[in-house]
Design an enzyme around this catalytic site. Structure first.
Site, PDB file in Angstrom:
ATOM      1  CG  ASN A 293      -7.002   1.486   2.978  1.00 23.51           C
ATOM      2  OD1 ASN A 293      -6.905   1.653   4.190  1.00 23.51           O
ATOM      3  ND2 ASN A 293      -7.964   2.047   2.247  1.00 23.51           N
ATOM      4  CD1 TRP A 294      -4.789  -4.330   6.036  1.00 25.74           C
ATOM      5  CD2 TRP A 294      -4.843  -4.721   8.231  1.00 25.74           C
ATOM      6  NE1 TRP A 294      -4.167  -5.521   6.262  1.00 25.74           N
ATOM      7  CE2 TRP A 294      -4.182  -5.776   7.612  1.00 25.74           C
ATOM      8  CE3 TRP A 294      -4.987  -4.733   9.623  1.00 25.74           C
ATOM      9  CZ2 TRP A 294      -3.673  -6.863   8.326  1.00 25.74           C
ATOM     10  CZ3 TRP A 294      -4.470  -5.800  10.335  1.00 25.74           C
ATOM     11  CH2 TRP A 294      -3.826  -6.859   9.688  1.00 25.74           C
ATOM     12  CE  LYS A 295     -11.393  -0.381   2.162  1.00 20.36           C
ATOM     13  NZ  LYS A 295     -12.429   0.026   1.246  1.00 20.36           N
TER      14      LYS A 295
ATOM     15  N   GLY B  65      -7.588  -2.814  -0.742  1.00 20.61           N
ATOM     16  CA  GLY B  65      -8.341  -2.825   0.513  1.00 20.61           C
ATOM     17  C   GLY B  65      -8.591  -4.248   0.972  1.00 20.61           C
ATOM     18  N   GLY B  66      -9.776  -4.764   0.654  1.00 21.71           N
ATOM     19  CA  GLY B  66     -10.212  -6.081   1.147  1.00 21.71           C
ATOM     20  C   GLY B  66      -9.184  -7.192   0.989  1.00 21.71           C
TER      21      GLY B  66
ATOM     22  CB  SER C 288     -12.726  -4.831  -6.789  1.00 26.76           C
ATOM     23  OG  SER C 288     -13.806  -4.380  -6.006  1.00 26.76           O
TER      24      SER C 288
HETATM   25  C1  PEP Z   1      -9.574   0.893  -0.969  1.00 22.32           C
HETATM   26  O1  PEP Z   1      -9.936   0.776   0.194  1.00 22.32           O
HETATM   27  O2  PEP Z   1      -8.988   1.912  -1.330  1.00 22.32           O
HETATM   28  C2  PEP Z   1      -9.867  -0.189  -1.902  1.00 22.32           C
HETATM   29  C3  PEP Z   1      -9.417  -0.096  -3.114  1.00 22.32           C
HETATM   30  O3  PEP Z   1     -10.614  -1.232  -1.420  1.00 22.32           O
HETATM   31  P1  PEP Z   1     -10.928  -2.631  -2.184  1.00 22.32           P
HETATM   32  O4  PEP Z   1      -9.596  -3.154  -2.670  1.00 22.32           O
HETATM   33  O5  PEP Z   1     -11.544  -3.479  -1.139  1.00 22.32           O
HETATM   34  O6  PEP Z   1     -11.833  -2.316  -3.325  1.00 22.32           O
END
Ligand code: PEP
Length: 252
Positions: A5-7, A236-237, A215
């Site tokens: 998920n690149w947001k 995400g990140g 995370s």
């Molecule tokens: C997300 O955007 O759904 C997510 C889990 O982000 P991260 O992995 O950065 O916590």
């Protein structure tokens, strides 16, 4: 299933580089679906790169709006448009959209209904905030988020198998603090049991996948993916870097 998920990140160039790099680095024997969710403006570009090169990456949209086509919503993206672009998945109920866009349960239900009608697979995100966790009210919170789907049972029973769940504790998203293995296992067990017994999907022989998000990184991914009742990851990140993401994918 491993989802990137690149947001609100990336450029046309980084989308192209990432797709090529992940495709070259991913273990082709791994049958786990690999799903890329770029920002909406790059969906069509990503689709064409994947199709031209026959890459084994599927595409998800981070957004869909619930309006039907004949309603007016400036800036809206309908599931019919996503289907037209041959997008396979859509994220619904992500906590950032629930919070920032003030998405109500009613809107979330409508989005899921319409996306299912347009043959998209829905990744339904649920998860508690830190106050709820501290008050030991997580089960109640999750059950209310899951109860939304009860409304779909009479009208969309034949499409329920296109729903995938992502358990994402809000306090773990983007914080660098993933949930502990024991906690993840407890929540995933609860979610699966609730879907099976309380929503009654067990009687319909529907046993959806439940992914974990919050995370996930290269150091914790193996422990999380090997946890009981965890069927995949929503990242995400750590998905932004193609090498990191490919390594996580290959370890899963
Ligand atoms: C997300 O955007 O759904 C997510 C889990 O982000 P991260 O992995 O950065 O916590």
């Amino acid at each position: 299933m491993i989802i990137a998920n690149w947001k609100m990140n990336g450029t046309k160039q980084s989308v192209a580089t990432w797709i090529e790099s992940v495709s070259n680095n991913m273990n082709k024997k791994n049958m786990n679906p690999c799903i890329f969710c770029p920002p909406t403006c790059y969906l069509e570009y990503a689709r064409s790169l994947i199709d031209e090169n026959d890459y084994h990456i599927e595409i998800g949209s981070q957004i869909v709006n619930h309006s039907f086509e004949d309603e007016s919503l400036t800036g809206g993206i309908s599931s019919t448009m996503l289907k037209d672009l041959r997008i396979e998945y859509v994220l619904v109920g992500h906590s950032e959209q629930r919070n920032f866009l003030k998405e109500s349960n009613n809107v979330i239900t409508k989005k899921i209904e319409k996306a299912l009608e347009d043959q998209l697979s829905v990744i339904y995100c649920i998860g508690e905030d830190i106050d709820t966790k501290n008050k030991n009210e997580t089960y109640l919170f999750l059950s209310e988020q899951l109860d939304l789907l009860g409304q779909l049972q009479s009208t969309h029973e034949d499409k329920l198998s296109s729903i995938i769940f992502a358990y994402e504790p809000i306090w773990a998203i983007g914080s660098g603090l993933n949930a502990e293995k024991d906690y993840i296992e407890e929540m995933h067990e609860f979610i699966k049991k609730y879907i099976n017994d309380d929503l009654g999907w067990g009687h319909l022989d529907i046993y959806p996948a439940v992914l974990y998000g919050g995370s996930v990184n290269l150091d914790n991914c193996e422990e999380i993916i090997s946890s009981t009742d965890v069927d995949g990851l929503l990242i995400g990140g750590a998905s932004l870097n193609s090498e990191t993401f490919s390594k996580i994918y290959n370890l899963s």
